[in-house]
Design an enzyme around this catalytic site. Structure first.
Site, PDB file in Angstrom:
ATOM      1  N   ASP A  40      72.967  11.300 113.893  1.00 15.25           N
ATOM      2  CA  ASP A  40      73.959  10.292 113.486  1.00 15.25           C
ATOM      3  C   ASP A  40      75.223  10.961 112.941  1.00 15.25           C
ATOM      4  O   ASP A  40      76.169  10.275 112.546  1.00 15.25           O
ATOM      5  CB  ASP A  40      73.373   9.313 112.456  1.00 15.25           C
ATOM      6  CG  ASP A  40      73.078   9.966 111.111  1.00 15.25           C
ATOM      7  OD1 ASP A  40      73.211  11.214 110.996  1.00 15.25           O
ATOM      8  OD2 ASP A  40      72.697   9.242 110.173  1.00 15.25           O
ATOM      9  N   GLN A  83      66.998  13.176 105.576  1.00 15.82           N
ATOM     10  CA  GLN A  83      67.838  13.172 104.371  1.00 15.82           C
ATOM     11  C   GLN A  83      67.385  14.435 103.639  1.00 15.82           C
ATOM     12  O   GLN A  83      66.225  14.549 103.272  1.00 15.82           O
ATOM     13  CB  GLN A  83      67.529  11.902 103.565  1.00 15.82           C
ATOM     14  CG  GLN A  83      68.437  11.638 102.379  1.00 15.82           C
ATOM     15  CD  GLN A  83      68.421  12.696 101.299  1.00 15.82           C
ATOM     16  OE1 GLN A  83      69.399  13.430 101.115  1.00 15.82           O
ATOM     17  NE2 GLN A  83      67.327  12.835 100.588  1.00 15.82           N
ATOM     18  N   TYR A 151      62.240  13.799  97.613  1.00 13.91           N
ATOM     19  CA  TYR A 151      62.440  14.451  98.918  1.00 13.91           C
ATOM     20  C   TYR A 151      61.172  15.190  99.354  1.00 13.91           C
ATOM     21  O   TYR A 151      60.697  15.037 100.481  1.00 13.91           O
ATOM     22  CB  TYR A 151      63.628  15.423  98.840  1.00 13.91           C
ATOM     23  CG  TYR A 151      63.694  16.381 100.009  1.00 13.91           C
ATOM     24  CD1 TYR A 151      64.110  15.936 101.268  1.00 13.91           C
ATOM     25  CD2 TYR A 151      63.331  17.722  99.868  1.00 13.91           C
ATOM     26  CE1 TYR A 151      64.157  16.808 102.348  1.00 13.91           C
ATOM     27  CE2 TYR A 151      63.383  18.594 100.945  1.00 13.91           C
ATOM     28  CZ  TYR A 151      63.795  18.130 102.180  1.00 13.91           C
ATOM     29  OH  TYR A 151      63.829  18.986 103.248  1.00 13.91           O
ATOM     30  N   LYS A 209      79.599  28.781  90.908  1.00 14.60           N
ATOM     31  CA  LYS A 209      78.747  28.168  89.893  1.00 14.60           C
ATOM     32  C   LYS A 209      77.288  28.505  90.187  1.00 14.60           C
ATOM     33  O   LYS A 209      76.840  28.386  91.334  1.00 14.60           O
ATOM     34  CB  LYS A 209      78.953  26.652  89.966  1.00 14.60           C
ATOM     35  CG  LYS A 209      78.562  25.909  88.696  1.00 14.60           C
ATOM     36  CD  LYS A 209      78.589  24.404  88.900  1.00 14.60           C
ATOM     37  CE  LYS A 209      80.001  23.852  89.032  1.00 14.60           C
ATOM     38  NZ  LYS A 209      79.972  22.381  89.175  1.00 14.60           N
ATOM     39  N   ILE A 210      76.570  28.946  89.173  1.00 17.17           N
ATOM     40  CA  ILE A 210      75.126  29.147  89.304  1.00 17.17           C
ATOM     41  C   ILE A 210      74.440  28.183  88.342  1.00 17.17           C
ATOM     42  O   ILE A 210      74.751  28.154  87.155  1.00 17.17           O
ATOM     43  CB  ILE A 210      74.724  30.614  88.995  1.00 17.17           C
ATOM     44  CG1 ILE A 210      75.203  31.547  90.116  1.00 17.17           C
ATOM     45  CG2 ILE A 210      73.214  30.737  88.797  1.00 17.17           C
ATOM     46  CD1 ILE A 210      74.883  33.016  89.906  1.00 17.17           C
ATOM     47  N   PHE A 211      73.527  27.363  88.877  1.00 15.96           N
ATOM     48  CA  PHE A 211      72.809  26.393  88.033  1.00 15.96           C
ATOM     49  C   PHE A 211      71.674  27.113  87.297  1.00 15.96           C
ATOM     50  O   PHE A 211      70.877  27.811  87.910  1.00 15.96           O
ATOM     51  CB  PHE A 211      72.262  25.242  88.877  1.00 15.96           C
ATOM     52  CG  PHE A 211      73.355  24.380  89.455  1.00 15.96           C
ATOM     53  CD1 PHE A 211      73.974  23.408  88.686  1.00 15.96           C
ATOM     54  CD2 PHE A 211      73.796  24.574  90.754  1.00 15.96           C
ATOM     55  CE1 PHE A 211      75.000  22.623  89.202  1.00 15.96           C
ATOM     56  CE2 PHE A 211      74.824  23.797  91.283  1.00 15.96           C
ATOM     57  CZ  PHE A 211      75.426  22.816  90.499  1.00 15.96           C
ATOM     58  N   ARG A 275      69.473  22.032  87.389  1.00 13.29           N
ATOM     59  CA  ARG A 275      69.415  20.697  87.994  1.00 13.29           C
ATOM     60  C   ARG A 275      67.992  20.158  87.985  1.00 13.29           C
ATOM     61  O   ARG A 275      67.037  20.907  88.170  1.00 13.29           O
ATOM     62  CB  ARG A 275      69.924  20.752  89.433  1.00 13.29           C
ATOM     63  CG  ARG A 275      71.405  21.062  89.528  1.00 13.29           C
ATOM     64  CD  ARG A 275      71.864  21.102  90.947  1.00 13.29           C
ATOM     65  NE  ARG A 275      71.105  22.064  91.732  1.00 13.29           N
ATOM     66  CZ  ARG A 275      71.464  22.502  92.937  1.00 13.29           C
ATOM     67  NH1 ARG A 275      72.587  22.062  93.460  1.00 13.29           N
ATOM     68  NH2 ARG A 275      70.736  23.365  93.595  1.00 13.29           N
TER      69      ARG A 275
END
Length: 318
Positions: A40, A83, A151, A209-211, A275
């Protein structure tokens, strides 16, 4: 008869315009398959595909998928459309399940309607999320699966349907659980794909950026190796699941250090809060794929990262 050629296999790839899907399309075409795609284009990109490629632009949940599958009448179905964002799944678990479970069932029902045909489905899923935070690493397929994100749960749910469909309609299938795949064409705009995100930021001279503290470990497998495993599973009748990775955990800090030294990037990374749903450390034991598929990863990490950087460099240059 002498000189009678074997008809080429017809392969359907869902998620064909995506990172892994498009590399798989290239490989199947190189093997002489007749390849058709469904995508899609919500995250895939037409420029990943060969010119004139036969792509049906549609959502995997679309009721018309069944009609398309009947018309194509494939020998092989490679299901990669999904997804793929852990963060989106945490915010919108219902949407995640509609695409990942509902979409897969839509495709499985289409395969079931090809009842006269011995079709094989190769289901490509995530090894990184299926196992959650395992106690022992590298983790083998015999370990209990316990995803930590919607997920991971939706991708795993589809695995539980496959043996049921084998009973319902004789569908043969193979399950590939991928580690963290990286390489050319990876989308740097998502949140998955730290290599692509870092490479793009370096070319743009932006701070990175490192989480968290960057000590979290992932198993990084090069795209060419991943596609080879998917292809080998389509030539075999083994159902798996098969872990596809390197068995080596590499921290985000190490990935940053290697890319920075290859690129000559001097800025220091910025640490952001970790995160939700991210796992601390994972690497996959891939001995089963070696034994049953004859597959082993070949690309060393530093060389794979160099190839990826070069590709991003060629994308950046006008």
């Amino acid at each position: 008869e002498i000189g009678q050629s074997i008809l080429p296999k017809t392969s359907l790839v869902t998620g064909a315009a995506g990172f892994v899907g498009s590399h798989l399309v290239d490989r199947l075409i190189a093997e002489g398959h007749n390849v058709i795609g469904i995508d899609d284009l919500s995250s895939g990109d037409l420029k990943n595909l060969p010119r004139g490629f036969d792509l049906h632009k549609m959502d995997i949940r679309d009721p018309q998928v069944k009609q398309v599958v009947l018309e194509i009448n494939p020998d092989l179905i490679f299901h990669l459309a999904a997804q793929i964002s852990v963060a989106v799944s945490a915010r919108e678990p219902q949407f995640d399940a509609e695409v990942n479970i509902g979409g897969a069932l839509n495709l499985l029902e289409a395969a079931r309607s090809l009842s006269s045909k011995d079709v094989q489905l190769i289901y490509v899923t995530s090894g990184g999320t299926a196992y959650g935070d395992p106690e022992l690493i590298p983790v083998s397929e015999s370990v209990a699966v316990r995803p930590l994100s919607p997920y991971g749960a939706s991708k795993l749910a589809v695995e539980t349907y496959l043996p049921i469909y084998r009973k319902l309609c004789g569908l043969s299938y193979s399950i590939i659980r991928l580690a963290n795949v990286y390489g050319p064409r990876q989308n740097p705009h998502g949140e998955a794909g730290v290599v692509a995100i870092f490479a793009k930021a370096m070319f743009e001279g932006r701070p990175l950026k490192i989480f968290g503290d960057g000590k979290d470990q992932r198993d990084y497998v090069f795209i060419g190796d991943a596609v080879e495993a998917i292809f080998k599973s389509s030539e075999s009748k083994r159902s798996g699941p098969f872990n596809v990775g390197t068995g080596i955990g590499t921290s985000t800090n190490q990935i940053f250090a290697i890319l920075a030294s290859q690129f000559g990037y001097k800025k220091l990374p910025v640490n952001a809060p970790p995160r939700a749903g991210d796992i601390r450390r994972i690497s996959l034991d891939c001995r089963k794929a070696a034994e049953e598929l004859g597959w082993i990863p070949e690309m060393p990490l530093e060389e794979g990262l160099r190839v990826t950087l070069e590709w991003f460099g060629s994308e950046e240059s006008p």
